[in-house]
Design a protein around this motif. Structure first.
Motif, PDB file in Angstrom:
ATOM      1  N   ALA A 130       4.625   7.255   1.733  1.00  0.00           N
ATOM      2  CA  ALA A 130       4.942   6.086   2.547  1.00  0.00           C
ATOM      3  C   ALA A 130       4.453   4.821   1.853  1.00  0.00           C
ATOM      4  N   VAL A 131       5.276   3.786   1.936  1.00  0.00           N
ATOM      5  CA  VAL A 131       4.907   2.461   1.441  1.00  0.00           C
ATOM      6  C   VAL A 131       4.711   1.592   2.674  1.00  0.00           C
ATOM      7  N   SER A 132       3.543   0.990   2.777  1.00  0.00           N
ATOM      8  CA  SER A 132       3.231   0.166   3.940  1.00  0.00           C
ATOM      9  C   SER A 132       3.569  -1.285   3.613  1.00  0.00           C
ATOM     10  N   VAL A 133       4.602  -1.795   4.300  1.00  0.00           N
ATOM     11  CA  VAL A 133       5.047  -3.174   4.112  1.00  0.00           C
ATOM     12  C   VAL A 133       4.711  -3.931   5.381  1.00  0.00           C
ATOM     13  N   LYS A 156       8.843   5.491   4.929  1.00  0.00           N
ATOM     14  CA  LYS A 156       8.768   6.739   4.167  1.00  0.00           C
ATOM     15  C   LYS A 156       9.713   6.715   2.982  1.00  0.00           C
ATOM     16  N   SER A 157       9.260   7.328   1.888  1.00  0.00           N
ATOM     17  CA  SER A 157      10.061   7.442   0.682  1.00  0.00           C
ATOM     18  C   SER A 157       9.626   8.702  -0.047  1.00  0.00           C
ATOM     19  N   ASP A 161       0.825  -1.205   0.000  1.00  0.00           N
ATOM     20  CA  ASP A 161       0.000   0.000   0.000  1.00  0.00           C
ATOM     21  C   ASP A 161       0.861   1.258   0.000  1.00  0.00           C
ATOM     22  N   VAL A 162       0.416   2.252  -0.769  1.00  0.00           N
ATOM     23  CA  VAL A 162       1.098   3.549  -0.844  1.00  0.00           C
ATOM     24  C   VAL A 162       0.132   4.612  -0.351  1.00  0.00           C
ATOM     25  N   SER A 163       0.623   5.477   0.509  1.00  0.00           N
ATOM     26  CA  SER A 163      -0.193   6.562   1.045  1.00  0.00           C
ATOM     27  C   SER A 163       0.722   7.716   1.417  1.00  0.00           C
ATOM     28  N   THR A 164       0.142   8.752   1.990  1.00  0.00           N
ATOM     29  CA  THR A 164       0.945   9.835   2.523  1.00  0.00           C
ATOM     30  C   THR A 164       0.770   9.869   4.037  1.00  0.00           C
ATOM     31  N   VAL A 165       1.815  10.308   4.710  1.00  0.00           N
ATOM     32  CA  VAL A 165       1.806  10.428   6.162  1.00  0.00           C
ATOM     33  C   VAL A 165       2.379  11.794   6.524  1.00  0.00           C
ATOM     34  N   ASN A 166       2.086  12.242   7.737  1.00  0.00           N
ATOM     35  CA  ASN A 166       2.651  13.506   8.194  1.00  0.00           C
ATOM     36  C   ASN A 166       4.168  13.387   8.265  1.00  0.00           C
TER      37      ASN A 166
END
Length: 181
Positions: free
Chosen positions: A152-155, A161-162, A136-141
């Motif tokens: 962010a890539v959720s593994v 973070k990337s 999953d790819v999303s954004t985080v603070n």
């Protein structure tokens, strides 16, 4: 002359005779003007930060969708190859190549052939697609500034973070914000 030059010129002029009321009023007026300029600049930087965050949120969605498409195509290619006695499903291979190309226009990716699948890694080697699984790819603070978003890539449920995005699509600099249009 810019506001800071006018302020310092007025200040220098007034310092010659600090009791001269009109000179002091000019300094106060130039200080207010300079302050208004800084406030305007701060507002504009805030607007740019919001725009960058919104674009990053949108890009995260695009990356996530493309990654899931690639993983799905990996599974379809694997199935089609097994059913077709090893013959290549060219249209599916072309679709996957197209999705990888679209993804590479957004983020820096590396691909690794793994049998009939292609694994897709992000810039620093973070796994985005492994076989038929897309992380999953999303954004985080942001870690250092929560008002700034990070990709962010959720593994396995853990965010990594990337923020290394392809500079042809979006350039993020904490000193200067530039949006490609």
């Amino acid at each position: 002359m810019c506001s800071s030059d006018l302020f310092f010129a007025a200040f220098q002029s007034a310092s010659g005779d600090p009791t001269w009321i009109p000179g002091r009023q000019v300094v106060i007026g130039e200080a207010k003007s300079l302050s208004a300029g800084f406030n305007s600049l701060s507002d504009r930087l805030g607007q740019l930060n919001t725009a960058v965050n919104q674009q990053l949120d949108s890009l995260a969605g695009d990356i996530d969708t493309l990654a899931k498409n690639i993983a799905d195509l990996n599974l379809k290619i694997q199935t089609a190859t097994e059913v077709g006695a090893g013959s290549a499903p060219n249209d599916l291979l072309d679709q996957r190549d197209q999705r990888i190309l679209e993804l590479s226009e957004i983020v820096d990716v590396t691909t690794v052939q793994d049998g009939n699948s292609i694994n897709v890694l992000l810039g620093k080697g973070q796994a985005l697609v492994v076989g038929g699984v897309a992380n999953d790819v999303s954004t985080v603070n942001g870690r250092f500034d929560p008002s700034r978003r990070d990709l962010a890539v959720s593994v396995n449920g853990q965010d990594r973070k990337s923020t290394r995005l392809n500079s042809s699509h979006l350039v993020i600099s904490y000193a200067v914000f530039c949006l490609k249009k």
